[in-house]
Enzyme design. Sequence first.
Site, short mmCIF file in Angstrom:
data_model
loop_
_atom_site.label_atom_id
_atom_site.label_comp_id
_atom_site.label_asym_id
_atom_site.label_seq_id
_atom_site.Cartn_x
_atom_site.Cartn_y
_atom_site.Cartn_z
N PRO A 10 10.25 26.83 17.24
CA PRO A 10 10.65 25.42 17.31
C PRO A 10 12.15 25.26 17.58
CG PRO A 10 9.96 26.03 15.07
CD PRO A 10 9.70 27.21 15.93
N GLU A 20 9.42 32.39 8.59
CA GLU A 20 10.59 31.55 8.88
C GLU A 20 11.14 31.82 10.28
OE1 GLU A 20 11.57 29.01 6.83
OE2 GLU A 20 9.72 29.68 5.87
N ARG A 72 -1.92 27.89 35.53
CA ARG A 72 -2.47 26.85 36.42
C ARG A 72 -1.71 26.75 37.73
NH1 ARG A 72 -5.56 23.02 34.85
NH2 ARG A 72 -4.58 21.46 36.19
N ASP A 77 -1.71 16.63 39.34
CA ASP A 77 -1.66 16.52 37.89
C ASP A 77 -0.51 15.63 37.44
OD1 ASP A 77 -3.78 18.02 37.13
OD2 ASP A 77 -2.65 19.86 36.79
N1 ADE Z 1 6.35 28.12 16.43
C1 ADE Z 1 6.28 27.19 15.46
N2 ADE Z 1 6.42 25.95 15.96
C2 ADE Z 1 6.60 26.09 17.31
C3 ADE Z 1 6.83 25.19 18.37
N3 ADE Z 1 6.91 23.87 18.18
N4 ADE Z 1 6.97 25.69 19.60
C4 ADE Z 1 6.93 27.02 19.82
N5 ADE Z 1 6.73 27.92 18.85
C5 ADE Z 1 6.56 27.47 17.60
#
Ligand code: ADE
Length: 249
Positions: free
Chosen positions: A89, A120, A158, A173
Amino acid sequence: MKFDVVTIFPRMIEAGLAEGVISRGIAAGVLDVAVHDLRDFTTDRHRSVDDVPYGGGPGMVMKPEPLVRACEAIRQARGTPDAVIALSPQGRQFDQAAAARLSGIRNGGAHLVLLCGRYEGVDERVLDLVGAEELSIGDYVLSGGELAALVVIDAVSRLVPGVVGDDQSVQEDSFSSGLLDHPHYTRPAEFAGKAVPDVLLSGHHAEVRKWRRKAALARTLERRPDLLESAALDEGDRAALDELRRSKT
Ligand code: ADE
């Protein structure tokens, strides 16, 4: 196009590859996806892949040694990849432009290594050592990178010629044109008291094209106006948008 996925849950990835467009791409030999169990690259009796964080705090951190060893083994067995991607994230946002970039890195198909984080996150030194870029699939936290890796594999694959049967449908798309897609309808022409727009039954291809473009613009204006700033718009599009904006007020 070649992918190597490193994960502690190989079956999660394999399940995601077993159906639909991706499985057909693999069967046709256009896609080559290898899944690697991170625990196979551990050296201790417990096959441990995580450890407590330096500095304290909750959760666990993925140990560097198995990840670096996995990347080295992939390099030796499958060649030097074009990119190593750590799903996280904290990464840069993955979008259609990133999918296009990753699919087109190398003529004849790129080679991507995808590292699926858990807990984590991964020891920061791994990213430098294996030259990984971090990618996020959106502003939310998943339990691990596996679903994100499947998202990246799907969206990138794709775009590889021969994976989706109808290249035209990929070009049309959502996002490929920078706009959301127009609505779609199939038979019956009337269902539960709701009729398909007349123009789509008219057989006038030019009129259908015009209606679809305007519907795509209307949707994008309504739901994702931010996309209009970078979409490729012509004079007709701008006039249609002005009209849509006027009719809203
Ligand atoms: N791992 C945990 N959350 C994630 C996300 N939003 N994008 C990519 N990998 C992740």
